[in-house]
Design a protein around this motif. Structure first.
Motif, short mmCIF file in Angstrom:
data_model
loop_
_atom_site.label_atom_id
_atom_site.label_comp_id
_atom_site.label_asym_id
_atom_site.label_seq_id
_atom_site.Cartn_x
_atom_site.Cartn_y
_atom_site.Cartn_z
N VAL A 47 0.84 -1.20 0.00
CA VAL A 47 0.00 0.00 0.00
C VAL A 47 0.87 1.25 0.00
N VAL A 48 1.93 1.25 0.81
CA VAL A 48 2.84 2.42 0.85
C VAL A 48 3.55 2.59 -0.50
N GLY A 50 2.34 1.75 -3.43
CA GLY A 50 1.32 2.31 -4.32
C GLY A 50 1.09 3.79 -4.05
N LEU A 51 1.11 4.17 -2.78
CA LEU A 51 0.96 5.58 -2.41
C LEU A 51 2.14 6.39 -2.96
N GLY A 69 -0.49 3.33 -9.49
CA GLY A 69 -0.31 3.45 -8.04
C GLY A 69 -1.58 3.10 -7.28
N MET A 73 -2.09 0.07 -4.66
CA MET A 73 -2.62 0.26 -3.31
C MET A 73 -3.81 -0.66 -3.06
#
Length: 123
Positions: A47-48, A50-51, A69, A73
């Protein structure tokens, strides 16, 4: 407070009787998923990442990187929340007694206890 050996045995008999009489109700009381710390950590990492791609897309004004992205995420969140389904207290390793004798012995014990209480109270 810990249960005594007798109370633990009675609880197990009640659980077995509930499973025999209404399996759907018994399953509703069991935990559904087993949480894995490894899956949570890897999912948060994805998730990070993708962020980071989403922020990079805003900085470079490339919208397709932002879409990638967002998908990364979403994939990380799905990986973190999904996992192997298993119940924690299923009692799969416990040997089962024959259905008829377990019910009869449990009910006969309960009737015997009831009769003792009635005789003790003088009714």
């Amino acid at each position: 407070m810990a249960l005594s050996e007798y109370e633990q045995k009675m609880l197990e008999q009640l659980e077995a009787q509930l499973r025999d009489e209404d399996p759907k109700l018994a399953e509703s009381f069991q935990p559904v998923r087993q949480v894995s710390l490894k899956r949570i950590v890897v999912g948060i990492f994805i998730v990070v990442a993708g962020l980071g791609l989403l922020v990079a897309a805003v900085a470079t004004e490339m919208s397709w990187i932002g879409i990638i992205g967002f998908v990364v995420m979403l994939g990380g969140a799905m990986y973190m929340l999904s996992g192997p389904i298993g119940s924690l207290g299923s009692g799969a390793g416990r040997p089962r007694q024959p259905q008829g004798s377990a019910k009869e012995s449990f009910m006969s014990k309960q009737e015997e206890l009831w009769e003792r209480r009635r005789d003790k109270d003088g009714r």
